[in-house]
Design a protein around this motif. Structure first.
Motif, PDB file in Angstrom:
ATOM      1  N   VAL A  78       0.845  -1.203   0.000  1.00  0.00           N
ATOM      2  CA  VAL A  78       0.000   0.000   0.000  1.00  0.00           C
ATOM      3  C   VAL A  78       0.878   1.250   0.000  1.00  0.00           C
ATOM      4  N   MET A  79       1.946   1.227   0.799  1.00  0.00           N
ATOM      5  CA  MET A  79       2.850   2.389   0.799  1.00  0.00           C
ATOM      6  C   MET A  79       3.493   2.577  -0.574  1.00  0.00           C
ATOM      7  N   GLU A  80       3.986   1.474  -1.132  1.00  0.00           N
ATOM      8  CA  GLU A  80       4.701   1.567  -2.405  1.00  0.00           C
ATOM      9  C   GLU A  80       3.777   1.850  -3.583  1.00  0.00           C
ATOM     10  N   ASP A  81       2.635   1.180  -3.638  1.00  0.00           N
ATOM     11  CA  ASP A  81       1.763   1.269  -4.809  1.00  0.00           C
ATOM     12  C   ASP A  81       0.720   2.381  -4.748  1.00  0.00           C
ATOM     13  N   ASN A  82       0.358   2.803  -3.542  1.00  0.00           N
ATOM     14  CA  ASN A  82      -0.718   3.792  -3.407  1.00  0.00           C
ATOM     15  C   ASN A  82      -0.256   5.125  -2.833  1.00  0.00           C
ATOM     16  N   ILE A  83       0.398   5.088  -1.668  1.00  0.00           N
ATOM     17  CA  ILE A  83       0.793   6.345  -1.023  1.00  0.00           C
ATOM     18  C   ILE A  83       1.952   7.016  -1.757  1.00  0.00           C
TER      19      ILE A  83
ATOM     20  N   THR B 130       2.309  10.828  -3.144  1.00  0.00           N
ATOM     21  CA  THR B 130       3.274  11.705  -2.481  1.00  0.00           C
ATOM     22  C   THR B 130       4.268  12.279  -3.479  1.00  0.00           C
ATOM     23  N   GLU B 131       4.725  11.470  -4.413  1.00  0.00           N
ATOM     24  CA  GLU B 131       5.653  11.974  -5.431  1.00  0.00           C
ATOM     25  C   GLU B 131       5.024  13.117  -6.225  1.00  0.00           C
ATOM     26  N   ARG B 132       3.761  12.954  -6.604  1.00  0.00           N
ATOM     27  CA  ARG B 132       3.056  14.024  -7.319  1.00  0.00           C
ATOM     28  C   ARG B 132       2.898  15.260  -6.441  1.00  0.00           C
ATOM     29  N   GLY B 133       2.517  15.026  -5.162  1.00  0.00           N
ATOM     30  CA  GLY B 133       2.330  16.153  -4.252  1.00  0.00           C
ATOM     31  C   GLY B 133       3.613  16.916  -3.990  1.00  0.00           C
ATOM     32  N   VAL B 134       4.712  16.215  -3.813  1.00  0.00           N
ATOM     33  CA  VAL B 134       5.999  16.860  -3.570  1.00  0.00           C
ATOM     34  C   VAL B 134       6.433  17.657  -4.803  1.00  0.00           C
TER      35      VAL B 134
ATOM     36  N   LYS C 190       4.629  18.555   1.313  1.00  0.00           N
ATOM     37  CA  LYS C 190       5.575  17.744   2.067  1.00  0.00           C
ATOM     38  C   LYS C 190       5.359  16.260   1.766  1.00  0.00           C
ATOM     39  N   VAL C 191       6.206  15.411   2.335  1.00  0.00           N
ATOM     40  CA  VAL C 191       6.245  14.001   1.948  1.00  0.00           C
ATOM     41  C   VAL C 191       5.309  13.079   2.724  1.00  0.00           C
ATOM     42  N   PHE C 192       4.596  13.525   3.701  1.00  0.00           N
ATOM     43  CA  PHE C 192       3.845  12.633   4.579  1.00  0.00           C
ATOM     44  C   PHE C 192       2.547  12.148   3.953  1.00  0.00           C
ATOM     45  N   GLY C 193       2.244  10.864   4.158  1.00  0.00           N
ATOM     46  CA  GLY C 193       1.020  10.284   3.623  1.00  0.00           C
ATOM     47  C   GLY C 193       0.421   9.276   4.589  1.00  0.00           C
ATOM     48  N   ALA C 194      -0.738   8.743   4.218  1.00  0.00           N
ATOM     49  CA  ALA C 194      -1.434   7.778   5.077  1.00  0.00           C
ATOM     50  C   ALA C 194      -2.418   6.977   4.238  1.00  0.00           C
ATOM     51  N   ALA C 195      -2.930   5.914   4.852  1.00  0.00           N
ATOM     52  CA  ALA C 195      -3.946   5.082   4.203  1.00  0.00           C
ATOM     53  C   ALA C 195      -4.853   4.481   5.266  1.00  0.00           C
ATOM     54  N   ILE C 196      -6.041   4.120   4.848  1.00  0.00           N
ATOM     55  CA  ILE C 196      -6.979   3.412   5.705  1.00  0.00           C
ATOM     56  C   ILE C 196      -7.224   2.054   5.036  1.00  0.00           C
TER      57      ILE C 196
ATOM     58  N   ASN D 269      -1.464  17.730   1.551  1.00  0.00           N
ATOM     59  CA  ASN D 269      -2.051  18.667   0.590  1.00  0.00           C
ATOM     60  C   ASN D 269      -2.122  20.053   1.228  1.00  0.00           C
ATOM     61  N   GLU D 270      -1.017  20.449   1.854  1.00  0.00           N
ATOM     62  CA  GLU D 270      -0.985  21.736   2.559  1.00  0.00           C
ATOM     63  C   GLU D 270      -1.057  22.943   1.629  1.00  0.00           C
ATOM     64  N   LEU D 271      -0.786  22.759   0.348  1.00  0.00           N
ATOM     65  CA  LEU D 271      -0.907  23.886  -0.572  1.00  0.00           C
ATOM     66  C   LEU D 271      -2.360  24.315  -0.736  1.00  0.00           C
ATOM     67  N   ASP D 272      -3.288  23.362  -0.649  1.00  0.00           N
ATOM     68  CA  ASP D 272      -4.715  23.698  -0.717  1.00  0.00           C
ATOM     69  C   ASP D 272      -5.257  24.146   0.631  1.00  0.00           C
ATOM     70  N   ASN D 273      -4.743  23.554   1.702  1.00  0.00           N
ATOM     71  CA  ASN D 273      -5.204  23.887   3.053  1.00  0.00           C
ATOM     72  C   ASN D 273      -4.087  23.511   4.027  1.00  0.00           C
ATOM     73  N   PRO D 274      -3.584  24.455   4.830  1.00  0.00           N
ATOM     74  CA  PRO D 274      -2.462  24.162   5.726  1.00  0.00           C
ATOM     75  C   PRO D 274      -2.768  23.090   6.776  1.00  0.00           C
ATOM     76  N   LEU D 275      -4.031  22.774   6.992  1.00  0.00           N
ATOM     77  CA  LEU D 275      -4.392  21.730   7.960  1.00  0.00           C
ATOM     78  C   LEU D 275      -4.409  20.338   7.340  1.00  0.00           C
ATOM     79  N   TRP D 276      -4.291  20.241   6.028  1.00  0.00           N
ATOM     80  CA  TRP D 276      -4.378  18.943   5.361  1.00  0.00           C
ATOM     81  C   TRP D 276      -3.030  18.245   5.306  1.00  0.00           C
TER      82      TRP D 276
END
Length: 88
Positions: A3-8, A12-16, A21-27, A42-49
């Motif tokens: 999940v980290m390698e294939d999804n997050i 993250t690479e696109r977001g960076v 920043k580099v942090f991600g998560a999954a459920i 996604n802090e560029l859209d909202n600093p709390l994200w």
């Protein structure tokens, strides 16, 4: 790890590349560890994200959500205090 390698990681690479920043998560589902939702910072859209908060936001936007008692939250790092509060 898949999940980290294939999804997050791809998210993250696109977001960076955009300046996030580099942090991600999954459920994941507890039953089979299948992915419910993955997201990244996604802090560029909202600093709390931060990655975790943005993942929770996307989870609650899903139309048909599994019960949270049947899920596992996966973070790519140790969450900050704000994210830990949101997760709990």
């Amino acid at each position: 790890l898949s999940v980290m390698e294939d999804n997050i990681l791809p998210l993250t690479e696109r977001g960076v590349s955009l300046g996030n920043k580099v942090f991600g998560a999954a459920i994941l589902r507890k039953s089979d560890l299948s992915l419910v939702v993955a997201e990244t910072n996604n802090e560029l859209d909202n600093p709390l994200w931060h990655g975790e908060v943005h993942t929770l936001k996307r989870f609650y936007e899903l139309g048909d959500k599994p019960p949270t008692k049947d899920l596992i939250f996966l973070s790519t790092h140790e969450p900050c205090t704000m994210c830990m509060s949101a997760i709990t």
